[in-house]
Design a protein around this motif. Sequence first.
Motif, mmCIF file in Angstrom:
data_model
loop_
_atom_site.group_PDB
_atom_site.id
_atom_site.type_symbol
_atom_site.label_atom_id
_atom_site.label_comp_id
_atom_site.label_asym_id
_atom_site.label_seq_id
_atom_site.Cartn_x
_atom_site.Cartn_y
_atom_site.Cartn_z
ATOM 1 N N TRP A 77 46.136 53.233 45.487
ATOM 2 C CA TRP A 77 45.256 53.084 44.115
ATOM 3 C C TRP A 77 44.021 53.165 43.797
ATOM 4 O O TRP A 77 44.788 54.133 43.031
ATOM 5 N N LEU A 78 43.208 53.478 45.159
ATOM 6 C CA LEU A 78 41.977 53.945 44.863
ATOM 7 C C LEU A 78 42.304 55.906 44.294
ATOM 8 O O LEU A 78 41.104 56.243 44.317
ATOM 9 N N ARG A 79 43.242 56.032 44.555
ATOM 10 C CA ARG A 79 43.184 58.135 44.609
ATOM 11 C C ARG A 79 43.897 58.093 43.090
ATOM 12 O O ARG A 79 43.910 59.110 42.850
ATOM 13 N N PHE A 102 37.984 41.968 42.215
ATOM 14 C CA PHE A 102 38.564 42.318 40.991
ATOM 15 C C PHE A 102 38.353 41.272 39.905
ATOM 16 O O PHE A 102 37.890 39.319 40.264
ATOM 17 N N ASN A 103 37.453 40.977 38.621
ATOM 18 C CA ASN A 103 37.308 40.211 37.885
ATOM 19 C C ASN A 103 38.341 39.963 37.308
ATOM 20 O O ASN A 103 39.241 40.310 36.410
ATOM 21 N N ARG A 114 45.700 42.179 31.452
ATOM 22 C CA ARG A 114 46.941 43.104 31.610
ATOM 23 C C ARG A 114 47.483 42.920 33.042
ATOM 24 O O ARG A 114 48.781 43.079 32.602
ATOM 25 N N GLN A 115 47.228 42.893 34.030
ATOM 26 C CA GLN A 115 47.397 42.277 35.248
ATOM 27 C C GLN A 115 48.076 41.440 35.625
ATOM 28 O O GLN A 115 49.628 41.137 36.049
ATOM 29 N N LEU A 124 47.034 47.533 38.241
ATOM 30 C CA LEU A 124 46.207 46.808 39.412
ATOM 31 C C LEU A 124 47.193 46.930 41.114
ATOM 32 O O LEU A 124 48.487 46.553 40.559
ATOM 33 N N PRO A 125 46.968 46.939 41.719
ATOM 34 C CA PRO A 125 48.420 46.864 43.640
ATOM 35 C C PRO A 125 48.368 45.036 42.778
ATOM 36 O O PRO A 125 47.423 44.299 43.021
ATOM 37 N N GLN A 126 49.660 45.150 43.407
ATOM 38 C CA GLN A 126 50.708 43.752 42.878
ATOM 39 C C GLN A 126 50.633 42.586 44.193
ATOM 40 O O GLN A 126 50.346 41.765 43.381
ATOM 41 N N ALA A 127 49.708 43.167 45.124
ATOM 42 C CA ALA A 127 49.589 41.850 45.810
ATOM 43 C C ALA A 127 48.033 41.839 45.717
ATOM 44 O O ALA A 127 47.242 42.004 44.922
ATOM 45 N N GLY A 128 47.615 40.895 46.118
ATOM 46 C CA GLY A 128 46.270 39.906 46.574
ATOM 47 C C GLY A 128 46.043 38.182 44.785
ATOM 48 O O GLY A 128 46.672 39.172 44.246
#
Length: 280
Positions: free
Chosen positions: A13-15, A146-147, A155-156, A175-179
Amino acid sequence: MTREESIIELGDWLRTPPGQYLLGWEQQGLDQAVTDAFGFHALQLGLPELDGLRANRMPHRWVASDILQVPESLALPPPMDALISTLPSPEAVSLHCEFDALPFPDASIDLAVLPHALELARDPHHTLREVERVLVPEGRVVIAGFNPASLWGLRQNAGRLRRSLGQGRERDLFLPQAGDFIGYWRLRDWLRLLGFEVELGRFGCWRPPLNSAAWLERFAWMEPIGERWWPVLGALYFVVAVKRVRGMRLVGLVRKERRKPMAAPAVVANRRRNAIELEH
């Protein structure tokens, strides 16, 4: 999704355009946070795509990962401050270990950097306790996350809600779905309970959650406005905390023994006063 897949997903995702936007701000914040940290041993936990220790000058620096796959390096932005010099790490990953069981003795690390490590940890409480254990007194920890109370977090959460109702798609997640995104004030409470003193808290990335690099650039005007008027709504936050060790306090018998010599001058003074009265 397994933990290993979720960690790889964050690196991929950082790319993306929003990931590159976030990476630029996060790398700049880490450079400023670690450049004045002194000592001998520094440790970065997770996200080896980001060189969180490049602006630190400690002689021993390790980047630890809890998965065996070595990620591809990213093109990191140069430091925004010309006075900050960088020293890239010799290896992308120097250590493989579990973050809730660090292979370091107590009070052996001077600086710990956790870029999104708590969000992907199996037990963030235990991971933070391990960091407290290995840090020396007055050692520093730098945490980036992440805040959830931001436009990106809202949105996430909306995308996750739609997917839980069976109405969403994978692209609904920005954002990435995990975490497990940890709130800023919640993290401060955890640090306080472990004896840390928060030295710095900072937010960043106020542009709306957009996937296009062109549209993200168009909303660059929101950066100074967001920093001035709604700083706590930034998509990311930084926390810099110092491990405090309170001094010991003497009690009981030892305290009484320390007070005994204080009574000697009073006895001498009384004897001198009695002697003067006898002379008269």
